[in-house]
Scaffold this motif. Sequence first.
Motif, PDB file in Angstrom:
ATOM      1  N   GLY A   1      -7.651   1.724  14.144  1.00  0.00           N
ATOM      2  CA  GLY A   1      -6.907   1.947  14.634  1.00  0.00           C
ATOM      3  C   GLY A   1      -5.431   0.921  14.446  1.00  0.00           C
ATOM      4  O   GLY A   1      -4.087   1.287  14.199  1.00  0.00           O
ATOM      5  N   THR A   2      -5.716  -0.439  14.792  1.00  0.00           N
ATOM      6  CA  THR A   2      -4.476  -0.910  14.932  1.00  0.00           C
ATOM      7  C   THR A   2      -3.474  -1.355  13.585  1.00  0.00           C
ATOM      8  O   THR A   2      -2.548  -1.599  13.189  1.00  0.00           O
ATOM      9  CB  THR A   2      -5.884  -2.038  16.197  1.00  0.00           C
ATOM     10  OG1 THR A   2      -6.405  -3.102  15.331  1.00  0.00           O
ATOM     11  CG2 THR A   2      -5.487  -2.301  17.369  1.00  0.00           C
ATOM     12  N   MET A   3      -4.503  -1.267  12.770  1.00  0.00           N
ATOM     13  CA  MET A   3      -3.704  -1.113  11.423  1.00  0.00           C
ATOM     14  C   MET A   3      -3.072  -0.175  10.793  1.00  0.00           C
ATOM     15  O   MET A   3      -2.168  -0.842   9.835  1.00  0.00           O
ATOM     16  CB  MET A   3      -5.004  -1.802  10.402  1.00  0.00           C
ATOM     17  CG  MET A   3      -6.200  -2.888  10.224  1.00  0.00           C
ATOM     18  SD  MET A   3      -4.432  -4.250  10.472  1.00  0.00           S
ATOM     19  CE  MET A   3      -3.833  -4.169   8.428  1.00  0.00           C
ATOM     20  N   GLY A   4      -3.849   1.329  11.374  1.00  0.00           N
ATOM     21  CA  GLY A   4      -2.684   1.968  11.031  1.00  0.00           C
ATOM     22  C   GLY A   4      -0.973   1.841  11.765  1.00  0.00           C
ATOM     23  O   GLY A   4      -0.481   2.157  11.716  1.00  0.00           O
ATOM     24  N   LEU A   5      -1.791   1.816  13.088  1.00  0.00           N
ATOM     25  CA  LEU A   5      -0.739   1.427  14.691  1.00  0.00           C
ATOM     26  C   LEU A   5       0.843   0.165  13.213  1.00  0.00           C
ATOM     27  O   LEU A   5       1.571   0.416  13.264  1.00  0.00           O
ATOM     28  CB  LEU A   5      -1.252   0.436  15.787  1.00  0.00           C
ATOM     29  CG  LEU A   5       0.454   0.775  16.538  1.00  0.00           C
ATOM     30  CD1 LEU A   5       1.038   2.002  16.939  1.00  0.00           C
ATOM     31  CD2 LEU A   5       0.021   0.049  18.118  1.00  0.00           C
TER      32      LEU A   5
END
Length: 72
Positions: free
Chosen positions: A29-33
């Motif tokens: 999720g952090t990479m998507g953000l």
Amino acid sequence: MESNGDGRVQYDRWNEDNINMDVAASQSGTMGLYNRVCTGNTGIVVKVAGALAALVSIYIIGYVTGYYVHRC
């Protein structure tokens, strides 16, 4: 030792059908953000806002420090 007769080795563990190459689905999720916020025009706006906030905070810290140093 007995041979299997045809001289071929079976690599069942390396069956390419079982390899998951879906990299986009496995991102956290952090990479998507990061991809949404830190790239493109939005990324430029975020970086400019961050730099401006850093400059303002350094200015305020310098002002307060100068006030207390030169108070006498």
